[in-house]
Scaffold this motif. Sequence first.
Motif, PDB file in Angstrom:
ATOM      1  N   ASP A 138      -6.683   1.034  -4.552  1.00 25.16           N
ATOM      2  CA  ASP A 138      -6.961   0.662  -3.254  1.00 25.16           C
ATOM      3  C   ASP A 138      -5.789  -0.182  -2.797  1.00 25.16           C
ATOM      4  O   ASP A 138      -5.544  -0.390  -1.704  1.00 25.16           O
ATOM      5  CB  ASP A 138      -8.425  -0.145  -3.517  1.00 25.16           C
ATOM      6  CG  ASP A 138      -8.516  -1.449  -4.251  1.00 25.16           C
ATOM      7  OD1 ASP A 138      -7.657  -1.254  -5.417  1.00 25.16           O
ATOM      8  OD2 ASP A 138      -9.136  -2.329  -4.175  1.00 25.16           O
TER       9      ASP A 138
ATOM     10  N   GLN B 238      -3.672   0.415   0.490  1.00 22.47           N
ATOM     11  CA  GLN B 238      -3.403  -0.293   1.600  1.00 22.47           C
ATOM     12  C   GLN B 238      -1.758  -0.417   1.800  1.00 22.47           C
ATOM     13  O   GLN B 238      -1.350  -0.436   2.865  1.00 22.47           O
ATOM     14  CB  GLN B 238      -3.816  -1.842   1.061  1.00 22.47           C
ATOM     15  CG  GLN B 238      -3.576  -2.837   2.334  1.00 22.47           C
ATOM     16  CD  GLN B 238      -4.504  -2.336   3.386  1.00 22.47           C
ATOM     17  OE1 GLN B 238      -5.697  -2.163   3.589  1.00 22.47           O
ATOM     18  NE2 GLN B 238      -3.954  -2.370   4.546  1.00 22.47           N
TER      19      GLN B 238
ATOM     20  N   GLN C 245      -0.837   2.766   3.731  1.00 21.13           N
ATOM     21  CA  GLN C 245      -1.476   2.529   5.462  1.00 21.13           C
ATOM     22  C   GLN C 245      -0.559   1.795   6.096  1.00 21.13           C
ATOM     23  O   GLN C 245      -0.312   1.923   7.013  1.00 21.13           O
ATOM     24  CB  GLN C 245      -3.101   1.829   5.191  1.00 21.13           C
ATOM     25  CG  GLN C 245      -3.647   1.584   6.677  1.00 21.13           C
ATOM     26  CD  GLN C 245      -4.993   1.257   6.685  1.00 21.13           C
ATOM     27  OE1 GLN C 245      -5.674   2.258   6.557  1.00 21.13           O
ATOM     28  NE2 GLN C 245      -5.528   0.354   6.774  1.00 21.13           N
ATOM     29  N   ASP C 246      -0.003   0.281   5.336  1.00 21.96           N
ATOM     30  CA  ASP C 246       0.666  -0.474   5.879  1.00 21.96           C
ATOM     31  C   ASP C 246       2.194   0.349   5.906  1.00 21.96           C
ATOM     32  O   ASP C 246       3.206  -0.495   6.811  1.00 21.96           O
ATOM     33  CB  ASP C 246       0.891  -1.824   5.198  1.00 21.96           C
ATOM     34  CG  ASP C 246      -0.416  -2.419   5.161  1.00 21.96           C
ATOM     35  OD1 ASP C 246      -1.025  -2.074   6.222  1.00 21.96           O
ATOM     36  OD2 ASP C 246      -0.785  -3.348   4.259  1.00 21.96           O
TER      37      ASP C 246
ATOM     38  N   CYS D 219      -6.946   6.546  -0.293  1.00 22.47           N
ATOM     39  CA  CYS D 219      -6.493   6.506   1.096  1.00 22.47           C
ATOM     40  C   CYS D 219      -7.578   7.154   1.996  1.00 22.47           C
ATOM     41  O   CYS D 219      -7.850   6.573   3.108  1.00 22.47           O
ATOM     42  CB  CYS D 219      -5.230   7.486   1.039  1.00 22.47           C
ATOM     43  SG  CYS D 219      -3.630   6.351   0.298  1.00 22.47           S
TER      44      CYS D 219
ATOM     45  N   GLU E 278     -10.241   4.595   2.848  1.00 23.70           N
ATOM     46  CA  GLU E 278      -9.829   3.680   3.752  1.00 23.70           C
ATOM     47  C   GLU E 278      -9.956   4.171   5.083  1.00 23.70           C
ATOM     48  O   GLU E 278     -10.369   3.656   6.022  1.00 23.70           O
ATOM     49  CB  GLU E 278      -8.482   3.207   3.338  1.00 23.70           C
ATOM     50  CG  GLU E 278      -7.712   1.992   4.194  1.00 23.70           C
ATOM     51  CD  GLU E 278      -8.646   0.931   4.028  1.00 23.70           C
ATOM     52  OE1 GLU E 278      -8.636   0.065   5.108  1.00 23.70           O
ATOM     53  OE2 GLU E 278      -9.512   0.497   2.904  1.00 23.70           O
TER      54      GLU E 278
END
Length: 371
Positions: A246, A250, A253-254, A274, A277
Amino acid sequence: MSSITKAVTALVGTTYKLSLNRNYVSKWTAIDAIRELIQNALDSDSPFKYEFIHDGNGSYTLILNSEHTVLQPRTLLLGVTSKQDNYDAIGSFGEGFKIALLVLTRNGYDVKMHNGDVIWAPEFRHDARFGEEILCIVESPILQREYAGLTFKIPGLDEQSMDEIRASCLLMQSTVGEIYSTQWGDILVDRPGNLYVGNLFVCTTGFKYGYNIHPKYITLERDRKTVSSWSLGEVTSKMWYTRPADVVAQMIQDELPDVEYARYNAPELVKEACYQEFRKNNPGALIASSVYEMQEAIKKGMTKTVYVGGGMYDAVSSSRSYRAEAPSLKKVFDPPHTILTDWFREHRSEMRTPAIVSFKELLTKAKDWKL
């Protein structure tokens, strides 16, 4: 050789002439040269030992010792190295240490090598045949041995030089901060953007975190101060795969550059994280890899389509969970005209002529319908 000649040679020593002109690698600084010697010490089979001796008046001597190493005269030849097949090393006692001696001598440092039972002292001498000053190594016997193996003594260093030397090597620093260790090397949480290879500083990157990578997993460019961005990104992504999925999701995603290459080889656990999320933030939505793709999907009636760029799209779209649900999602979000056309093709044989005519009229109207 007569006994008298042998005695004179033992007393006066031997001189090795190297085919290195005084002005070779003119852009190298003394710190570059010392960095090269530190690298050799790190690469040797000996424990890394160093010492800073205060000489008074703000001057210091750096001692670098490789207690299990003794160099043979043949290593003074260009092209000869003490460690030719060590893939864990950045370099070895090859061309680099000879260049380092040249640069230090050119910059006025009285550097000495204690090499087994002899001392090697570099100096420049004019060579009549070439009409140039070349580097020579003057060998003399050690009258009283201070160190075992191979030791470099570099006197005359000031405080600023000492700071630069310490900054070049992680093992010379008292604090490094939080570290995540992996088989590829260490993630340096508190050293943003700093790249080390084999504990030796290489360069500053645009990454959020710092890294100390084992030499066998990455190849430095010839100047040893740059590295292939592709190779670096591939290795750092693998290093992060050892962390909780996780956390990596993140980062993806960033769009952190540290995990940019996760799009090519992310493990299934990371892909699933992913997906989770994405699904948490976009329930029931399709994923698009570009704004154009999203707009085209919306035009076709798939209004719940979300654009997600970079590695996040690749991870989500290739995850098992997303692939399992994608066909049903597309079915739900197909435009009404497509859904009705598919139904008509499947059931036309069971319909009477008036029903077929009426349904065709319905299909014409359905072209303007949207969900």
